[in-house]
Design a protein around this motif. Structure first.
Motif, PDB file in Angstrom:
ATOM      1  N   LEU A  68       0.823  -1.213   0.000  1.00 22.75           N
ATOM      2  CA  LEU A  68       0.000   0.000   0.000  1.00 22.75           C
ATOM      3  C   LEU A  68       0.854   1.259   0.000  1.00 22.75           C
ATOM      4  N   LYS A  69       1.980   1.240   0.712  1.00 26.30           N
ATOM      5  CA  LYS A  69       2.867   2.399   0.712  1.00 26.30           C
ATOM      6  C   LYS A  69       3.444   2.625  -0.685  1.00 26.30           C
ATOM      7  N   LYS A  70       3.847   1.549  -1.375  1.00 29.61           N
ATOM      8  CA  LYS A  70       4.360   1.680  -2.737  1.00 29.61           C
ATOM      9  C   LYS A  70       3.273   2.204  -3.667  1.00 29.61           C
ATOM     10  N   GLU A  71       2.047   1.704  -3.499  1.00 29.63           N
ATOM     11  CA  GLU A  71       0.920   2.156  -4.326  1.00 29.63           C
ATOM     12  C   GLU A  71       0.641   3.639  -4.090  1.00 29.63           C
ATOM     13  N   ARG A  72       0.672   4.054  -2.823  1.00 30.54           N
ATOM     14  CA  ARG A  72       0.461   5.466  -2.497  1.00 30.54           C
ATOM     15  C   ARG A  72       1.535   6.332  -3.132  1.00 30.54           C
ATOM     16  N   ASP A  73       2.796   5.916  -3.041  1.00 36.79           N
ATOM     17  CA  ASP A  73       3.894   6.676  -3.640  1.00 36.79           C
ATOM     18  C   ASP A  73       3.727   6.778  -5.152  1.00 36.79           C
ATOM     19  N   SER A  74       3.294   5.686  -5.779  1.00 38.01           N
ATOM     20  CA  SER A  74       3.069   5.682  -7.223  1.00 38.01           C
ATOM     21  C   SER A  74       1.949   6.646  -7.606  1.00 38.01           C
ATOM     22  N   ILE A  75       0.873   6.638  -6.840  1.00 37.01           N
ATOM     23  CA  ILE A  75      -0.256   7.534  -7.111  1.00 37.01           C
ATOM     24  C   ILE A  75       0.177   8.990  -6.941  1.00 37.01           C
ATOM     25  N   GLU A  76       0.938   9.278  -5.891  1.00 32.51           N
ATOM     26  CA  GLU A  76       1.411  10.642  -5.668  1.00 32.51           C
ATOM     27  C   GLU A  76       2.344  11.087  -6.793  1.00 32.51           C
ATOM     28  N   GLU A  77       3.184  10.184  -7.276  1.00 33.64           N
ATOM     29  CA  GLU A  77       4.084  10.515  -8.382  1.00 33.64           C
ATOM     30  C   GLU A  77       3.297  10.800  -9.661  1.00 33.64           C
ATOM     31  N   GLN A  78       2.292   9.976  -9.955  1.00 32.88           N
ATOM     32  CA  GLN A  78       1.459  10.193 -11.138  1.00 32.88           C
ATOM     33  C   GLN A  78       0.687  11.503 -11.026  1.00 32.88           C
ATOM     34  N   ALA A  79       0.182  11.803  -9.840  1.00 31.42           N
ATOM     35  CA  ALA A  79      -0.553  13.060  -9.638  1.00 31.42           C
ATOM     36  C   ALA A  79       0.376  14.249  -9.855  1.00 31.42           C
ATOM     37  N   GLY A  80       1.594  14.156  -9.382  1.00 27.39           N
ATOM     38  CA  GLY A  80       2.563  15.228  -9.592  1.00 27.39           C
ATOM     39  C   GLY A  80       2.863  15.434 -11.070  1.00 27.39           C
ATOM     40  N   GLU A  81       2.983  14.331 -11.826  1.00 32.11           N
ATOM     41  CA  GLU A  81       3.236  14.437 -13.261  1.00 32.11           C
ATOM     42  C   GLU A  81       2.045  15.066 -13.983  1.00 32.11           C
TER      43      GLU A  81
END
Length: 186
Positions: A68-81
């Motif tokens: 879940l932490k990896k998924e959250r980080d991925s979502i935050e990275e995509q949102a930033g992009e």
């Protein structure tokens, strides 16, 4: 423990899993101490789960928490992009206050005809006392001002007006019957 908001379900689930992990580790330590004959002088928080935790469940919770932490980080990275891309490709937001002023401005007169050869517009004055010779009015079409003109002569509710060529978008005078004349906002 981190502060979480109800608006972020991933963060809420991570917080719940971290709490469960802490409970399992606490119970595991307490269980090991009891097996060795030691008793703790501190009471642990009451466990909401009645079953005894085991190492497999603890490892499963840890793995799910990492996922879940990896998924959250991925979502935050995509949102930033996405945000960076949107900011790079977007034009500046229109001035809402000015747009609202244009939309709600009173119609002073309307274009009845336009002579493109002589560059003269015939107008019908709707606010007779408010339109005078020499006034500059904006030509509103849809929700924007496409140009300006100067009132030349008025007679009761009729008049003529001359377009101000430098005020039209693209430099081309495009006046059509039915265009509204308003006091342009500053």
């Amino acid at each position: 423990m981190k502060n979480t908001s109800a608006e972020n379900p991933v963060a809420l689930e991570i917080a719940q899993l971290e709490k469960r992990q802490a409970q399992l580790e606490s119970a595991l330590i307490k269980g090991q101490a009891e097996q060795q004959g030691y008793t703790s002088q501190f009471e642990t928080a009451p466990n909401q789960f009645t079953q005894k935790p085991n190492r497999n469940e603890l490892e499963k919770v840890r793995a799910e928490l990492q996922h879940l932490k990896k998924e959250r980080d991925s979502i935050e990275e995509q949102a930033g992009e996405v945000i960076a891309d949107a900011l790079a490709n977007s034009s500046p937001a229109p001035d809402r206050k000015r747009s609202n002023l244009i939309d709600t401005a009173l119609v002073m007169a309307r274009i009845t005809e336009y002579d493109n050869v002589n560059k003269v517009a015939g107008i019908h004055i709707e606010r007779v006392g408010n339109v005078n010779t020499g006034d500059t009015l904006g030509i509103r079409r849809n929700s924007g001002i496409i140009g300006r003109l100067t009132i030349g002569m008025t007679d009761r509710n009729q008049g003529i007006a001359d377009p101000l060529v430098g005020t039209f978008l693209g430099g081309t005078v495009d006046i059509q019957p039915g265009d509204e004349l308003i006091l342009p906002p500053d």
